[in-house]
Design a protein around this motif. Structure first.
Motif, PDB file in Angstrom:
ATOM      1  N   ALA A 283       2.400   1.660  -3.538  1.00  0.00           N
ATOM      2  CA  ALA A 283       1.435   2.181  -4.511  1.00  0.00           C
ATOM      3  C   ALA A 283       1.166   3.665  -4.280  1.00  0.00           C
ATOM      4  O   ALA A 283       1.133   4.456  -5.235  1.00  0.00           O
ATOM      5  N   LEU A 284       0.965   4.049  -3.027  1.00  0.00           N
ATOM      6  CA  LEU A 284       0.692   5.459  -2.734  1.00  0.00           C
ATOM      7  C   LEU A 284       1.884   6.337  -3.076  1.00  0.00           C
ATOM      8  O   LEU A 284       1.715   7.473  -3.536  1.00  0.00           O
ATOM      9  N   THR A 285       3.092   5.817  -2.881  1.00  0.00           N
ATOM     10  CA  THR A 285       4.293   6.581  -3.235  1.00  0.00           C
ATOM     11  C   THR A 285       4.434   6.708  -4.746  1.00  0.00           C
ATOM     12  O   THR A 285       4.820   7.771  -5.259  1.00  0.00           O
TER      13      THR A 285
ATOM     14  N   ASP B 163       1.949   6.761  -6.848  1.00  0.00           N
ATOM     15  CA  ASP B 163       0.930   7.747  -7.228  1.00  0.00           C
ATOM     16  C   ASP B 163       1.434   9.162  -6.988  1.00  0.00           C
ATOM     17  O   ASP B 163       1.326  10.044  -7.852  1.00  0.00           O
ATOM     18  N   GLN B 164       1.989   9.379  -5.803  1.00  0.00           N
ATOM     19  CA  GLN B 164       2.459  10.719  -5.430  1.00  0.00           C
ATOM     20  C   GLN B 164       3.598  11.171  -6.330  1.00  0.00           C
ATOM     21  O   GLN B 164       3.588  12.300  -6.847  1.00  0.00           O
TER      22      GLN B 164
ATOM     23  N   ARG C  90       0.844  -1.195   0.000  1.00  0.00           N
ATOM     24  CA  ARG C  90       0.000   0.000   0.000  1.00  0.00           C
ATOM     25  C   ARG C  90       0.877   1.242   0.000  1.00  0.00           C
ATOM     26  O   ARG C  90       0.616   2.211  -0.733  1.00  0.00           O
TER      27      ARG C  90
ATOM     28  N   GLY D 127      -3.433   6.660 -10.107  1.00  0.00           N
ATOM     29  CA  GLY D 127      -3.596   5.476  -9.267  1.00  0.00           C
ATOM     30  C   GLY D 127      -2.778   4.335  -9.829  1.00  0.00           C
ATOM     31  O   GLY D 127      -2.358   4.378 -10.989  1.00  0.00           O
ATOM     32  N   SER D 128      -2.552   3.318  -9.023  1.00  0.00           N
ATOM     33  CA  SER D 128      -1.688   2.207  -9.438  1.00  0.00           C
ATOM     34  C   SER D 128      -2.323   0.863  -9.133  1.00  0.00           C
ATOM     35  O   SER D 128      -3.009   0.701  -8.123  1.00  0.00           O
TER      36      SER D 128
ATOM     37  N   SER E  82      -4.513   1.020  -5.693  1.00  0.00           N
ATOM     38  CA  SER E  82      -4.681   2.329  -5.055  1.00  0.00           C
ATOM     39  C   SER E  82      -6.162   2.665  -4.904  1.00  0.00           C
ATOM     40  O   SER E  82      -6.967   2.342  -5.784  1.00  0.00           O
TER      41      SER E  82
ATOM     42  N   THR F 121      -1.890  -5.104  -4.918  1.00  0.00           N
ATOM     43  CA  THR F 121      -2.526  -3.944  -4.305  1.00  0.00           C
ATOM     44  C   THR F 121      -3.123  -3.052  -5.377  1.00  0.00           C
ATOM     45  O   THR F 121      -2.655  -3.040  -6.526  1.00  0.00           O
TER      46      THR F 121
END
Length: 372
Positions: A325-327, A329-330, A322, A347-348, A361, A359
């Motif tokens: 994926a969030l990194t 995206d950022q 998680r 999103g990923s 996003s 995972t």
């Protein structure tokens, strides 16, 4: 000093076809061959391919060897030998003239009962070049062998797409354009620009197999854009074309590079995957002994499996991936904003070698409600 243009070469199916042609012509003529002419079909032009070796094995059977030359391309199959064993026999009416088999080093498709990973273009180039050399009462059986295929496959993501024990004879054209050739990137940018006129949300896939997997997840094929390893410039192009949201769909061992700010994903150019994985594992608070083990893993796939094998493996994988994926995206959003001055929601979706999604996003469900 004048810079020379990068040299194009040919894709693996071309050399498989050339080896088969050389073996068949040797059976028919029994004269030494230094090279053969092959119809590339796509594009509709002829190519001259050197023949390294050719020999008769027994009556009606010959072996020929060519060597892959993808041009100035960062291709792990460069200089690998491609063998073709051709058996020539009498043909009964209403039977196939050309039968194609995969031998040692040619991958097997898990989702097709172990069928050889010899795809449409490779079959087409073999059929269209061999049939004109045969009489109506003749047939050939061709077995393609890649002696280095199993070893080279370990350095690919083939298993992520259900292909094991070797390489795929994959592709849609006979020409292998070098990664540095601007024409390849231009073609991707043109496709993106066209699709951006129709859709606010696009899905980026690194390779052909990723495209196929995304379709299987319910994504509209018209929203899919192939990126190869050109993710950086295509992210920027998406911003410039007014795309509102993007989904990056790919193998975790590729996309994880974006979490470290690496936006050209070819392994020859940059590779810090385990370092990125380790840093994010530390960020979410994993114990030191696990972090050390991750850093010394042979591949990101083996690191993922190590996490899964822990007592609370599911929770560890969820927390770490998680964060990855969030990194991603950022970092992707920041990259687009920096280079295009546009805001695009990213999103990923990350999957493993077994085609299991690791995972997704949160933003993916919002912009792609049809995603399975």
């Amino acid at each position: 000093m004048r810079m020379t243009e990068p040299r194009a070469g040919y894709t693996l199916p071309v050399f498989a076809g050339a080896s088969a042609i050389a073996a068949l012509q040797y059976l028919q003529q029994e004269q030494p061959l230094d090279q053969v002419e092959i119809n590339l079909v796509t594009p509709p032009e002829q190519a001259t391919i050197p023949v390294e070796q050719v020999a008769k094995l027994e009556m009606g059977k010959a072996l020929a060897i060519t060597r892959s030359d993808p041009g100035d391309n960062l291709d792990l199959t460069a200089n690998t030998p491609i063998w073709a064993i051709v058996s020539l026999a009498s043909r009964q009416p209403d039977t196939e003239q050309v039968t194609i088999n995969g031998g040692e080093g040619v991958g097997k498709q898990l989702q097709a009962d172990g069928k050889a990973a010899i795809y449409r273009y490779a079959k087409q180039i073999l059929m269209e070049n061999l049939q004109p050399l045969l009489r109506e009462d003749q047939k050939v059986t061709v077995t393609i062998i890649l002696p280095e295929g199993k070893r080279l496959a370990q350095r690919t993501s083939n298993e992520a797409f259900g292909v094991v024990e070797g390489l795929s004879l994959l592709g849609t054209t006979g020409i292998s354009q070098p990664l540095s050739a601007p024409g390849q990137l231009t073609a991707f940018q043109e496709e993106l620009a066209q699709k951006a006129k129709e859709f606010d949300t696009l899905v980026f896939c690194v390779g052909e197999n990723g495209l196929d997997f995304a379709r299987r997840q319910g994504v509209n094929p018209q929203q899919l854009v192939k990126t190869a390893n050109w993710l950086g410039p295509l992210l920027v192009a998406a911003g410039e074309q007014g795309v509102k949201s993007l989904v990056l769909f790919g193998y975790h061992g590729k996309l994880i590079k974006l979490a470290g700010g690496v936006f050209h994903t070819h392994h020859h150019l940059a590779d810090a995957r385990l370092e990125i994985l380790t840093a994010l594992a530390a960020k979410v608070g994993l114990p030191t002994d696990i972090i050390q083990q991750l850093l010394t893993s042979e591949t990101t796939e083996s690191a993922l499996q190590y996490l899964r094998d822990q007592e609370n493996g599911s929770e560890l994988v969820e927390n770490v991936y998680r964060a990855i994926a969030l990194t991603i995206d950022q970092k992707a959003q920041e990259y687009i904003r920096k280079h295009s001055e546009k805001d695009v929601t990213v999103g990923s979706v990350l999957f493993d070698r077994g085609r299991n999604i690791i995972t997704v996003s949160p933003v993916v469900r919002q912009v792609l409600p049809e995603f399975k």
